[in-house]
Scaffold this active site. Structure first.
Site, mmCIF file in Angstrom:
data_model
loop_
_atom_site.group_PDB
_atom_site.id
_atom_site.type_symbol
_atom_site.label_atom_id
_atom_site.label_comp_id
_atom_site.label_asym_id
_atom_site.label_seq_id
_atom_site.Cartn_x
_atom_site.Cartn_y
_atom_site.Cartn_z
ATOM 1 N N GLY A 80 -1.512 -16.960 -21.218
ATOM 2 C CA GLY A 80 -0.545 -15.853 -21.289
ATOM 3 C C GLY A 80 0.840 -16.232 -20.785
ATOM 4 O O GLY A 80 1.344 -17.332 -21.014
ATOM 5 N N GLY A 116 -2.026 -11.697 -12.147
ATOM 6 C CA GLY A 116 -2.123 -10.244 -12.045
ATOM 7 C C GLY A 116 -3.351 -9.749 -12.791
ATOM 8 O O GLY A 116 -3.861 -10.432 -13.679
ATOM 9 N N TYR A 134 -2.672 -0.085 -10.473
ATOM 10 C CA TYR A 134 -1.763 -1.088 -11.044
ATOM 11 C C TYR A 134 -0.300 -0.671 -10.798
ATOM 12 O O TYR A 134 0.525 -1.479 -10.374
ATOM 13 C CB TYR A 134 -2.054 -1.198 -12.542
ATOM 14 C CG TYR A 134 -1.284 -2.272 -13.279
ATOM 15 C CD1 TYR A 134 -1.591 -3.622 -13.117
ATOM 16 C CD2 TYR A 134 -0.272 -1.938 -14.185
ATOM 17 C CE1 TYR A 134 -0.903 -4.601 -13.809
ATOM 18 C CE2 TYR A 134 0.422 -2.905 -14.883
ATOM 19 C CZ TYR A 134 0.105 -4.241 -14.704
ATOM 20 O OH TYR A 134 0.784 -5.211 -15.393
HETATM 21 P P1 NAD Z 1 -3.359 -12.711 -18.390
HETATM 22 O O1 NAD Z 1 -4.553 -11.909 -18.030
HETATM 23 O O2 NAD Z 1 -3.264 -13.299 -19.755
HETATM 24 O O3 NAD Z 1 -3.117 -13.868 -17.293
HETATM 25 C C1 NAD Z 1 -3.169 -13.614 -15.912
HETATM 26 C C2 NAD Z 1 -3.669 -14.862 -15.193
HETATM 27 O O4 NAD Z 1 -3.765 -14.552 -13.790
HETATM 28 C C3 NAD Z 1 -5.063 -15.290 -15.650
HETATM 29 O O5 NAD Z 1 -5.070 -16.645 -16.031
HETATM 30 C C4 NAD Z 1 -5.949 -15.040 -14.437
HETATM 31 O O6 NAD Z 1 -7.020 -15.954 -14.303
HETATM 32 C C5 NAD Z 1 -4.939 -15.163 -13.282
HETATM 33 N N1 NAD Z 1 -5.431 -14.480 -12.086
HETATM 34 C C6 NAD Z 1 -5.885 -13.204 -12.011
HETATM 35 N N2 NAD Z 1 -6.342 -12.964 -10.772
HETATM 36 C C7 NAD Z 1 -6.189 -14.100 -10.052
HETATM 37 C C8 NAD Z 1 -6.496 -14.470 -8.720
HETATM 38 N N3 NAD Z 1 -7.078 -13.607 -7.874
HETATM 39 N N4 NAD Z 1 -6.207 -15.724 -8.308
HETATM 40 C C9 NAD Z 1 -5.621 -16.617 -9.151
HETATM 41 N N5 NAD Z 1 -5.314 -16.310 -10.432
HETATM 42 C C10 NAD Z 1 -5.601 -15.070 -10.884
HETATM 43 O O7 NAD Z 1 -2.095 -11.749 -18.100
HETATM 44 P P2 NAD Z 1 -0.577 -11.773 -18.681
HETATM 45 O O8 NAD Z 1 -0.503 -10.719 -19.710
HETATM 46 O O9 NAD Z 1 -0.130 -13.137 -19.001
HETATM 47 O O10 NAD Z 1 0.202 -11.191 -17.391
HETATM 48 C C11 NAD Z 1 0.845 -12.009 -16.439
HETATM 49 C C12 NAD Z 1 1.587 -11.106 -15.462
HETATM 50 O O11 NAD Z 1 2.503 -10.254 -16.153
HETATM 51 C C13 NAD Z 1 0.671 -10.176 -14.667
HETATM 52 O O12 NAD Z 1 1.151 -10.063 -13.339
HETATM 53 C C14 NAD Z 1 0.807 -8.846 -15.391
HETATM 54 O O13 NAD Z 1 0.531 -7.741 -14.565
HETATM 55 C C15 NAD Z 1 2.265 -8.900 -15.819
HETATM 56 N N6 NAD Z 1 2.539 -8.026 -16.978
HETATM 57 C C16 NAD Z 1 2.002 -8.273 -18.216
HETATM 58 C C17 NAD Z 1 2.304 -7.394 -19.274
HETATM 59 C C18 NAD Z 1 1.767 -7.586 -20.680
HETATM 60 O O14 NAD Z 1 2.081 -6.762 -21.547
HETATM 61 N N7 NAD Z 1 0.981 -8.609 -20.975
HETATM 62 C C19 NAD Z 1 3.120 -6.292 -19.058
HETATM 63 C C20 NAD Z 1 3.627 -6.072 -17.789
HETATM 64 C C21 NAD Z 1 3.348 -6.948 -16.751
#
Ligand code: NAD
Length: 450
Positions: free
Chosen positions: A222, A294, A356
């Site tokens: 991601g 996250g 969240y």
């Molecule tokens: P994703 O689920 O694709 O990737 C998140 C990564 O974080 C995963 O690889 C997971 O293994 C890792 N992770 C989770 N818990 C963990 C822990 N306890 N220790 C170590 N690693 C951990 O998510 P994404 O969509 O790429 O999101 C990345 C960030 O962006 C997050 O903080 C998310 O809240 C934020 N975000 C995403 C979106 C969206 O639309 N995708 C929107 C707003 C905010």
């Protein structure tokens, strides 16, 4: 889950067919995006029109030319306009607002696909009179509306609020906004201040993170994986952190970019000390930390378990507070960058996301409070609030809500992980040395959000 309307939009024949049969939804415009690292001439091929010649217009024209753009002092009589710059820093009276209408009325209909509108203003809170503050605050409403008007063409509109004495620091922000790196950033004010990191002399145009060490959490996939790749392309030595369960994926990304890995769950009590020690031992210090890991644990508050509450709050906020503290007391060097991940759903609040939203609004509070604390060490602290980004996280959302998330944005589509990664990478580079304590949305002009 692919966006069918956007796929149609990419094929001219299918697009015109859909438009002829009159689909009730506007077909989104495929966005022009940058790939890879910043180029020496980042704006080569871009035509910029200066539409309002305020006090900073001359300097801005020079900066844009230096980055390779062709700058025109007025709109040509025909053809499209790649980028329009409106220097409204001199506006001090309500009557002056008419000059905005005059500057935008003609050109706005001719902004190119994936074009740019960049408005420059001053901080209302330091205006000389209440009327001047009102005139400057008006720019924010104007820009948010312009963003909606030009969004269907895949174009963006943003506001750069330039503090007194921070004019030089605004340059990198303006180049970023004019570039294809800001494709999903729109309707966003950027507040440039003097209190951020000190000027560092000439900013290298390419590979500006050469020799820097950057830690990215949640880097297996991601947004985190995209960020690790772009930071490496800018020359940084990247440390990728993810959970032990995701070690294979993390290693694959690290191998592809020549980075190293740390396998850790960030919520483990010994994680802050372990991460700080691992970075000190392997790299001697740290320049950039991106707190990207996250999770969502969605359920209405009435039905939510304490475990679901605790997990979301601890991964998204608690661990970030603890690890930042350990890094700031340990390997984080003066002049460093702390970049946090918030969320517009978090800031606006959402049914089933109380945990969240609490954690992601907490991140905004953390960025604002840490920024002045770390300013004496020239460390900047900012948060990025993504909107709807096409990742594993959003693929899990039910179809109707997913479609609403995409279509209700000014750009009519979801963003890509790279869109967020470009914004994060920009914050890590010297180009962003005028920004601190801010929450920047990368949301395509989403309907909800701050
Ligand atoms: P994703 O689920 O694709 O990737 C998140 C990564 O974080 C995963 O690889 C997971 O293994 C890792 N992770 C989770 N818990 C963990 C822990 N306890 N220790 C170590 N690693 C951990 O998510 P994404 O969509 O790429 O999101 C990345 C960030 O962006 C997050 O903080 C998310 O809240 C934020 N975000 C995403 C979106 C969206 O639309 N995708 C929107 C707003 C905010």
């Amino acid at each position: 889950m692919s966006d069918v309307l956007l796929e149609i939009a990419k094929r001219p024949a299918a697009r015109s067919l859909v438009q002829r049969i009159g689909l009730p939804l506007p077909v989104p415009e495929p966005l022009r995006r940058a790939d890879g690292a910043w180029r020496e001439q980042e704006l080569a091929g871009l035509d910029v029109v200066i539409a309002l010649h305020g006090p900073l217009a001359g300097d801005v024209a020079q900066v844009l030319r230096g980055a390779g753009a062709r700058v025109l002092s007025e709109a040509p009589s025909e053809g499209t306009i790649g980028a329009l710059v409106v220097d409204a820093t001199g506006l001090a009276r309500v009557a002056d607002l008419r000059s905005l209408y005059d500057a935008l009325h003609g050109p706005i209909g001719r902004i190119a696909r994936s074009g740019r509108v960049i408005v420059l203003g001053r901080a209302p809170e330091s205006a000389a009179s209440p009327e001047a503050a009102a005139a400057q605050q008006a720019l924010e409403g104007l820009v948010r509306s312009v963003a909606k008007e030009v969004g269907r063409r895949g174009a963006t509109a943003n506001l750069v609020v330039i503090g007194e004495g921070a004019e030089e620091r605004a340059r990198g922000v303006i180049v970023f906004l004019a570039s294809a790196r800001s494709a999903f950033v729109t309707a966003q004010p950027f507040r440039v201040t003097r209190t951020a990191a000190p000027l560092v002399g000439e900013i290298p145009r390419a590979r500006s993170l050469h020799g820097k060490v950057a830690l990215v959490t949640g880097a297996a996939r991601g947004i985190g994986a995209a960020t690790a790749r772009l930071l490496a392309a800018e020359g940084a030595r990247v440390v990728l952190l993810d959970r032990p369960d995701d070690e294979r994926e993390t290693l694959a990304v690290a191998r592809a970019i020549g980075g190293s890995t740390i396998s850790a769950d960030i919520t483990d009590r010994d994680a802050p000390a372990r991460i700080a020690r691992a970075i000190t031992d392997s790299h001697g210090g740290l320049d950039v930390v991106v707190h990207n890991a996250g999770v969502t644990r969605d359920r209405t508050l009435a039905k939510m378990s304490t475990k679901e509450w605790d997990q979301a709050v601890d991964v998204n906020l608690g661990a970030v507070v603890r690890i930042t503290d350990a890094l700031a007391k340990g390997p984080l060097r003066d002049g460093g960058r702390v970049i946090l991940l918030s969320s517009i759903a978090g800031l606006a609040g959402n049914v089933g996301q109380a945990n969240y939203a609490a954690s992601k609004a907490g991140i905004a509070g953390l960025a604002r409070a840490l920024a002045p604390q770390l300013a004496p060490r020239a460390i900047t602290v900012n948060a990025i609030a993504p909107g709807f980004i096409e990742t594993r996280l959003t693929a899990a959302i039910p179809l109707v809500i997913r479609e609403a998330g995409r279509r209700l944005a000014a750009l009519g589509q979801g963003g890509q992980p790279d869109d967020v990664a470009h914004a994060i990478t920009f914050l890590a580079t010297p180009h962003a040395h005028g920004l601190t304590g801010q929450v920047l949305r990368v949301c395509g002009g989403a309907l909800v959000g701050a």
